[in-house]
Design an enzyme around this catalytic site. Structure first.
Site, mmCIF file in Angstrom:
data_model
loop_
_atom_site.group_PDB
_atom_site.id
_atom_site.type_symbol
_atom_site.label_atom_id
_atom_site.label_comp_id
_atom_site.label_asym_id
_atom_site.label_seq_id
_atom_site.Cartn_x
_atom_site.Cartn_y
_atom_site.Cartn_z
ATOM 1 N N HIS A 172 80.047 42.359 -83.326
ATOM 2 C CA HIS A 172 78.373 41.861 -83.274
ATOM 3 C C HIS A 172 78.904 40.013 -82.374
ATOM 4 O O HIS A 172 77.592 39.838 -82.488
ATOM 5 C CB HIS A 172 78.514 41.898 -84.994
ATOM 6 C CG HIS A 172 78.784 41.227 -85.277
ATOM 7 N ND1 HIS A 172 77.665 40.875 -87.287
ATOM 8 C CD2 HIS A 172 80.042 40.411 -85.594
ATOM 9 C CE1 HIS A 172 78.625 39.862 -87.672
ATOM 10 N NE2 HIS A 172 80.078 39.388 -87.100
ATOM 11 N N PHE B 11 92.493 39.311 -78.397
ATOM 12 C CA PHE B 11 92.556 40.104 -77.863
ATOM 13 C C PHE B 11 92.049 40.789 -76.337
ATOM 14 O O PHE B 11 91.141 41.728 -76.120
ATOM 15 C CB PHE B 11 91.734 40.530 -79.160
ATOM 16 C CG PHE B 11 90.039 40.529 -79.911
ATOM 17 C CD1 PHE B 11 89.497 39.378 -78.906
ATOM 18 C CD2 PHE B 11 90.208 40.404 -80.954
ATOM 19 C CE1 PHE B 11 88.370 38.370 -79.231
ATOM 20 C CE2 PHE B 11 88.892 39.483 -81.136
ATOM 21 C CZ PHE B 11 87.555 38.532 -80.422
#
Length: 376
Positions: free
Chosen positions: A286, A268
């Protein structure tokens, strides 16, 4: 003497209340899955007005954690699976000193982990049963991952000072490489983290599926979705939807097979499939610093239709001073990955920097929220 505190003596955030309700509210399939009752939850959130008692409680928690880790590593709960066993036999099977092992188990018995059916003969309790391997909701991988030496987090926390002084993840200082490289080199560490995430996923997945009207999106992509547990749950609950699962190639190679799901491998940081009506990212951002998270979001933004929506599933930190589970996972992210948990406003700013506008925050019965954003 350390006294137990009444629950009304504590400052507890909405997040911590949701965490306790989630863990105790019948959403989990077994007594295992990281459950703790009201009193134990209170001890985790100890903000006593008597300062020395609060400090002693924290120290005691460390002793208890180390004892729990050792008992789990020794496989005591598995040895007791067939029934009561004398401590001498347990010591023989675990190659430990019988007197010292008795003292360990006696201490754990005082907090509900193991019990003596007769003097020096131990049996499992519902809590210690959770420490067995190969049972639904087994907590042994969670305990070993977080508290066992050689699995990563303990070494990361041992070097917390390094992270606080430098802002860098400390696990690299210990091993010379990151956590994922540790998992590649250490099959036990890899099995423990996978088991931990599987346990969390089994608890969280139905909550996320039920929290939002996914049927409004004909095609949903799950970016960083692992083997597809969440997206498959959404598809099963929404027959009109189809899905795209995106993760690293070796991960999606083991994906759950579903007739309305296709898989794509890649990174990604480079590209994502896109062209769908919604992009789901659960517990992805996170793990990463603001710069890295922004880069991921920009990759996603480039692939999205103007009418599509981005749905993040994350801890969203409270602004107050009360206990918030996410404030502690935030430190875990610091030492392990160099990532961080964020407040709603920090997510708003992060999204804006990548070309998104935060539209909605949706609370769930779990300690995570959904953040819905649109490309702008």
């Amino acid at each position: 003497m350390i006294r137990l505190l009444p629950i009304n003596a504590l400052k507890i955030s909405h997040t911590s209340i949701r965490l306790r309700r989630f863990l105790n509210g019948g959403l989990l399939p077994a007594a295992c899955f990281l459950t703790f009752n009201r009193t134990q939850g209170a001890s985790l959130q100890n903000t006593s007005q008597v300062p020395h008692e609060q400090i002693q409680s924290i120290i005691l928690g460390y002793w208890q954690a180390r004892s729990l880790a050792l008992a789990t590593s020794l496989g005591i709960a598995d040895h007791l699976a067939a029934g009561p066993m004398a401590v001498n036999e347990l010591a023989s099977r675990t190659e430990t000193n019988a007197s010292a092992l008795f003292r360990l188990l006696r201490a754990l018995e005082s907090i509900g982990i193991f019990s003596q059916s007769s003097p020096q003969v131990f049996v499992n309790t519902p809590t210690s049963d959770c420490l067995r391997r190969n049972i639904p909701g087994a907590q042994w991988p969670t305990v070993l991952h977080n508290l066992g030496r050689g699995y990563g987090p303990v070494e990361g926390w041992d070097e917390l000072e390094y992270s606080v002084r430098t802002g860098k993840r400390s696990i690299d200082k210990t091993y010379g490489y990151d956590f994922w490289e540790l998992c590649r080199r250490n099959p036990q560490a890899n099995a423990a983290v996978n088991g931990t995430m599987r346990s969390l996923s089994e608890a969280m997945t139905p909550v996320i599926t039920a929290a939002y009207d996914w049927s409004r999106f004909p095609i949903i992509e799950d970016v960083g979705g692992g083997i597809g547990t969440q997206i498959v749950s959404i598809l099963e609950a929404n027959p009109s939807c189809s899905g795209v699962l995106f993760d690293q190639a070796h991960v999606v190679a083991e994906a759950i097979v579903h007739d309305r799901l296709r898989t794509v491998g890649g990174s990604f940081f480079e590209s994502v499939p896109g062209g769908t009506d919604a992009t789901l990212m659960r517990w992805i951002l996170h793990d990463w610093s603001d710069a890295e998270a922004t880069a991921i979001l920009k990759t996603v933004h480039r692939s999205m239709k103007p009418t599509a929506r981005l749905i993040l599933v994350e801890f969203v930190l409270s602004d107050g001073s009360g206990f918030d589970f996410g404030k502690w996972t935030d430190l875990q992210m610091l030492v392990m990955f160099g990532g961080l948990e964020r407040t709603k406003e920090e997510y708003r700013a992060l999204l804006l920097a990548a070309g998104f506008e935060l539209e909605e925050e949706i609370s769930t019965s779990a300690p995570v929220n959904l953040l819905v954003a649109k490309p702008v």
